[in-house]
Design an enzyme around this catalytic site. Structure first.
Site, mmCIF file in Angstrom:
data_model
loop_
_atom_site.group_PDB
_atom_site.id
_atom_site.type_symbol
_atom_site.label_atom_id
_atom_site.label_comp_id
_atom_site.label_asym_id
_atom_site.label_seq_id
_atom_site.Cartn_x
_atom_site.Cartn_y
_atom_site.Cartn_z
ATOM 1 N N SER A 60 -39.464 -62.984 19.973
ATOM 2 C CA SER A 60 -38.244 -62.570 19.275
ATOM 3 C C SER A 60 -38.187 -61.049 19.334
ATOM 4 C CB SER A 60 -38.283 -63.040 17.814
ATOM 5 O OG SER A 60 -37.313 -62.365 17.028
ATOM 6 N N SER A 101 -31.262 -9.169 22.452
ATOM 7 C CA SER A 101 -29.940 -8.846 21.927
ATOM 8 C C SER A 101 -28.994 -8.484 23.061
ATOM 9 C CB SER A 101 -30.026 -7.671 20.947
ATOM 10 O OG SER A 101 -28.741 -7.268 20.531
ATOM 11 N N SER A 102 -27.718 -8.816 22.842
ATOM 12 C CA SER A 102 -26.690 -8.426 23.802
ATOM 13 C C SER A 102 -26.070 -7.087 23.432
ATOM 14 C CB SER A 102 -25.594 -9.499 23.844
ATOM 15 O OG SER A 102 -24.978 -9.612 22.574
ATOM 16 N N LYS A 144 -34.403 -4.607 22.348
ATOM 17 C CA LYS A 144 -34.853 -5.459 21.246
ATOM 18 C C LYS A 144 -35.476 -6.743 21.799
ATOM 19 C CE LYS A 144 -33.260 -7.108 16.719
ATOM 20 N NZ LYS A 144 -33.811 -8.480 16.723
#
Length: 469
Positions: free
Chosen positions: A146, A324-325, A330
């Site tokens: 089952s 970071s953009s 960073k």
């Protein structure tokens, strides 16, 4: 196209599809979550089917020609699933297509597997897909079984395998932390309680404490496997073995033990093991405990590496990517950040698993698919995140020895270990005076000629067990 029928009518399926009408109903009934059945669960389920087939044949209720074709089909599918686990091929997902989140306590997955095994065996016998009078997905492949005993059993097998892999990930992390404990054993620094200056400590002692926490989690997980070894295979629908041959019930778990190589055993009470899933709450709780340890360590690492110039900056993490953009240069602690998010997901899974395990009714828990999916997902995600943390962060951590010493000397931490020299009240006055004069506590001691540097170093060395040069 071929026609397949069930009690609700008939459907047209492409001739080349390995799944059948039961799988078709499932993919129409349940919207896609965008996720797939865990490959460890598919492999474990196929191993359960193999154990059942072997036992049915040995007790004389499955014909030899069907037995041989079904076994060959299952073995081929197991190989395909192993390829998916190893990242070599995802071919199995062209066949096992039901969504992991499904109603019906897992019947859709069981039938998907039954139909794929049956049609694979049918093709091996030189017949066309869907010729179920040759090999039937329920009467032959699902014989003596089952969903209610095969699915929980498969889940426990998959869980043991993944739990062992997670335990190894914790062991690897423990090893890397212990290496840093030794590497940093002579670097004295400032300990902090409640984020405030406390007493002197070594950087090695901090990493040693991290390693001890992970060692406890490793041991908990290792012991947790035992809770998963008892299975209800042979209990069929509700645990009283309806429609299962007596000899089959007695021997199927031994066959499964041989196939998986795992110490699987038949539960003492199959009815209890069919309706109650509390073991998954218990074991996932251990996984959650490990996740919380990892979160704490990752946050401490982020804290100690903060800056690098305007923060604590006592350790330096490996630089992995631009942070970071807009802020040139960073670099962020992205690996610990990723690990924390995975660990928080594990904590969230724990809430859902706990709630769903408690929501079962009478002889069955209908919510096993979600319990299964989240349980295995926790093990897989945390395993990968911890290996990633070990290899891409912990292994490459460097100590900023000068910053460690600077932060210690600029604090009042030394006051705590001079209580036996000057008394608590006198030290408190000196700390307050140094604060108002905006000089370090040690500078004030020197200014007042209360203690020379050699004696101060001797006291610090005695208290923390590290020689100060």
């Amino acid at each position: 196209m071929r026609t397949e029928k069930d009690i609700f009518g008939s459907v047209q399926l492409p001739d080349e599809t390995l799944y059948g009408i039961h799988t078709y109903r499932a993919i129409k009934n349940f919207p896609s979550s965008g996720e797939k059945i865990n490959p460890y669960l598919i492999k474990a389920y196929l191993q359960v089917k193999l154990a059942a087939t072997e036992t049915n044949y040995k007790v004389g209720i499955l014909e030899q020609h069907k037995y041989k074709l079904i076994v060959e089909a299952i073995e081929r599918l197991i190989d395909e699933t192993s390829d998916a686990i190893e990242g070599k091929s995802l071919l199995i997902y062209d066949k096992i297509i039901v969504d992991p989140l499904q109603g019906g306590a897992g019947t859709s997955l069981n039938m998907n597997i039954n139909e794929v095994i049956a049609n694979t065996a049918i093709a091996l016998g030189g017949k066309n897909y869907g010729e179920y009078d040759f090999i039937h997905p329920i009467d032959d492949v699902n014989l003596s079984q089952s969903t209610n005993d095969t699915y929980p059993t498969a889940l426990k097998i998959a869980s043991i395998v993944l739990l062992r892999e997670l335990t190894e990930a914790f062991a690897n992390l423990q090893t890397e932390l212990q290496k840093k404990e030794n590497e940093f054993s002579s670097i004295i620094k400032l300990a902090r309680t409640q984020l405030q200056d406390a007493v002197p400590i070594t950087l090695g002692q901090e990493f040693g404490a991290f390693a001890q926490a992970i060692a406890r989690d490793r041991w908990r997980l290792y012991n947790g496997e035992e809770r998963l070894r008892s299975v209800n295979l042979g209990g069929t629908a509700v645990g009283n073995s309806i429609n299962a041959n007596r000899d089959y019930v007695l021997h199927v778990n031994s066959e499964l033990n041989k196939i998986t190589g795992l110490p699987i055993a038949k539960a003492e009470d199959l009815i209890d093991a069919t309706q109650n899933l509390d073991v998954f709450v218990e074991v996932h709780g251990l996984v959650k405990a490990g996740a919380t340890s990892v979160i704490k360590i990752c946050n401490d690492i982020r804290f100690l590496s903060s800056g690098p110039f305007g923060g604590i900056g006592e350790i330096v993490l490996p630089e992995m990517q631009a942070g970071s953009s807009i802020m040139p240069g960073k670099v962020n602690p992205v690996i610990p950040e990723h690990t924390i998010q995975i660990a928080e997901l594990v904590k969230g899974h724990d809430v859902v698993i706990t709630n769903l395990v408690g929501s079962g009714n009478l002889e069955l828990n209908a919510f096993l698919p979600a319990i299964s999916h989240l349980f295995l997902k926790s093990l897989s995600l945390l395993r990968d995140a911890i290996y990633n943390l070990s290899e891409k962060c912990i292994k490459g951590i460097k100590a900023n020895r000068d910053r460690c010493r600077e932060n210690l000397l600029n604090s009042s931490a030394v006051a705590a270990i001079l209580i036996n020299e000057f008394g608590y009240d006198k030290n408190s006055e000196l700390v307050k005076e140094a604060y108002h004069k905006k000089i370090s506590f040690i500078s004030l001691l020197k200014e007042k000629n209360l203690i020379n540097e050699q004696k101060l170093n001797e006291i610090i060395s005695r208290e923390i067990g590290v020689k100060i040069e």
